[in-house]
Design a protein around this motif. Structure first.
Motif, PDB file in Angstrom:
ATOM      1  N   ASP A   1      11.982   2.043  46.303  1.00 16.63           N
ATOM      2  CA  ASP A   1      11.571   3.273  45.628  1.00 16.63           C
ATOM      3  C   ASP A   1      12.607   3.746  44.622  1.00 16.63           C
ATOM      4  O   ASP A   1      13.793   3.903  44.946  1.00 16.63           O
TER       5      ASP A   1
ATOM      6  N   LEU B   1       9.238  -1.429  50.456  1.00 10.21           N
ATOM      7  CA  LEU B   1       8.916  -0.631  49.278  1.00 10.21           C
ATOM      8  C   LEU B   1      10.230  -0.123  48.676  1.00 10.21           C
ATOM      9  O   LEU B   1      10.912   0.713  49.265  1.00 10.21           O
TER      10      LEU B   1
ATOM     11  N   THR C   1      -2.261   3.180  45.056  1.00 10.38           N
ATOM     12  CA  THR C   1      -1.666   3.932  46.158  1.00 10.38           C
ATOM     13  C   THR C   1      -2.763   4.776  46.819  1.00 10.38           C
ATOM     14  O   THR C   1      -3.947   4.630  46.494  1.00 10.38           O
TER      15      THR C   1
ATOM     16  N   GLU D   1       5.291  -1.557  56.593  1.00  7.80           N
ATOM     17  CA  GLU D   1       6.018  -1.411  55.336  1.00  7.80           C
ATOM     18  C   GLU D   1       7.051  -0.301  55.468  1.00  7.80           C
ATOM     19  O   GLU D   1       6.786   0.744  56.075  1.00  7.80           O
TER      20      GLU D   1
ATOM     21  N   SER E   1       8.238   0.950  43.338  1.00 11.04           N
ATOM     22  CA  SER E   1       7.465   2.152  43.029  1.00 11.04           C
ATOM     23  C   SER E   1       8.391   3.199  42.421  1.00 11.04           C
ATOM     24  O   SER E   1       9.607   3.056  42.437  1.00 11.04           O
TER      25      SER E   1
ATOM     26  N   GLU F   1       9.744   2.094  53.285  1.00 12.52           N
ATOM     27  CA  GLU F   1      10.232   2.593  52.002  1.00 12.52           C
ATOM     28  C   GLU F   1      11.738   2.810  52.082  1.00 12.52           C
ATOM     29  O   GLU F   1      12.229   3.481  52.993  1.00 12.52           O
TER      30      GLU F   1
ATOM     31  N   GLU G   1       7.894  -4.595  47.045  1.00  8.54           N
ATOM     32  CA  GLU G   1       7.039  -3.731  46.224  1.00  8.54           C
ATOM     33  C   GLU G   1       7.915  -2.656  45.595  1.00  8.54           C
ATOM     34  O   GLU G   1       8.709  -2.010  46.285  1.00  8.54           O
TER      35      GLU G   1
ATOM     36  N   HIS H   1      -3.632  -1.317  47.766  1.00  7.90           N
ATOM     37  CA  HIS H   1      -2.726  -0.964  48.855  1.00  7.90           C
ATOM     38  C   HIS H   1      -3.615  -0.534  50.021  1.00  7.90           C
ATOM     39  O   HIS H   1      -4.838  -0.734  49.993  1.00  7.90           O
TER      40      HIS H   1
END
Length: 300
Positions: free
Chosen positions: A233, A231, A148, A210, A256, A212, A254, A171
């Motif tokens: 999360d 993303l 990150t 991207e 996280s 989130e 992705e 990233h």
């Protein structure tokens, strides 16, 4: 010089090393920080100018080697008469006692550069080792670990290099090479749709967008608006699995959110493409590497 490392335990990497011209300013600044205004008082007062040393960089615990070029530059910039002979490459899987490199030359200069070399080598090997531990766990599921922007100030370039050495992916490097729409961007823009559409209107065709999300509704809205990377999360594995099914290959996924070595496998099993882990750069332990007098050789 003959040193017998057990090559059967060594795995090397094909990661392209960073050019010296990129690394020198960082190494030079670090040496200057350590030398201060008067240089190395201890070595200069205790070690005669003509004395030479024959030393080895040695691994004291298991891990993955990274940062060898920075260590080499630390010695070279201190005195170009120092001979640095690498015996392993970045990416080597280390075991305690492995000799990483031989360092020979003016004793004062070697001792003055020692801490700078070891700081870089230990920290970056720690990054590579932490990355490799997660990469090894999730590899069977086809998922990759990525870093990150949670990097130490001034060290982003070399930390991201160490992530690659450890088998991870990078990233974005900064705010200028990709778009990542986070919760605060959405709050200010008013909605996921508005944020993504504004980004698409202004971004060039080479810039990834991207988004989130922390709910499946946001996910669907983002996909409809044209986000190219999602993303996911702080989602539990079951929710991640559902999210991956919704995406159905229309975007890169992705995961996280406080990922640990223990939780990584379950997250990877959900089918995400990447797992983002900030801890592999911001919270790693230094890998213990020392500079020791060569056994059976003359030295200080």
């Amino acid at each position: 010089m003959s040193i017998n490392n057990s090559m059967s335990t060594v795995i090397t990497t094909d990661v392209q090393p960073l050019a010296d011209v990129m690394l020198e300013p960082l190494v030079r600044a670090t040496l200057l920080e350590d030398l201060g205004r008067a240089g190395d008082l201890t070595s200069n007062l205790i070690i005669p100018a003509e004395d030479r040393a024959d030393l080895h960089l040695v691994a004291r615990e298991p891990g993955v080697l990274a940062g060898l070029d920075l260590a080499r530059l630390a010695f070279r910039l201190m005195d170009d008469g120092i001979v640095f002979q690498p015996l392993l490459r970045d990416g080597a899987r280390l075991k305690p006692g492995d000799v990483i490199a031989a360092v020979q030359g003016p004793a004062r200069a070697i001792l003055s550069a020692e801490r700078t070399a070891l700081n870089f080598l230990g920290h970056l090997s720690g990054v590579a080792s932490a990355t490799a531990r997660i990469a090894d766990v999730i590899r069977p599921y086809g998922t990759r670990v990525t870093c990150t922007r949670k990097t130490l100030p001034g060290l982003r370039m070399v930390q991201k290099y160490a992530v690659r050495v450890g088998g991870g992916s990078n990233h974005r490097y900064g705010l200028d090479d990709a778009i990542l729409i986070k919760d605060n961007h959405i709050a200010v823009a008013g909605s996921v749709k508005a944020a993504v559409e504004r980004a698409r209107q202004g971004a060039g065709h080479m810039v990834a967008i991207e988004l989130e999300v922390d709910t499946l509704d946001q996910l669907q809205e983002g996909l409809d608006a044209g986000a190219t990377v999602i993303l996911l999360d702080n989602m539990a594995p079951d929710m991640l699995r559902e999210a991956v099914n919704i995406v159905d290959g229309r975007a890169v996924t992705e995961a996280s959110g406080r990922v640990t070595l223990e939780s990584a496998a379950a997250i990877a099993q959900a089918g995400v493409d990447y797992i983002a882990v900030g801890a592999i750069t911001h919270s790693v332990a230094v890998l213990d590497i020392g500079l020791d007098v060569a056994i059976g050789e003359g030295g200080v």
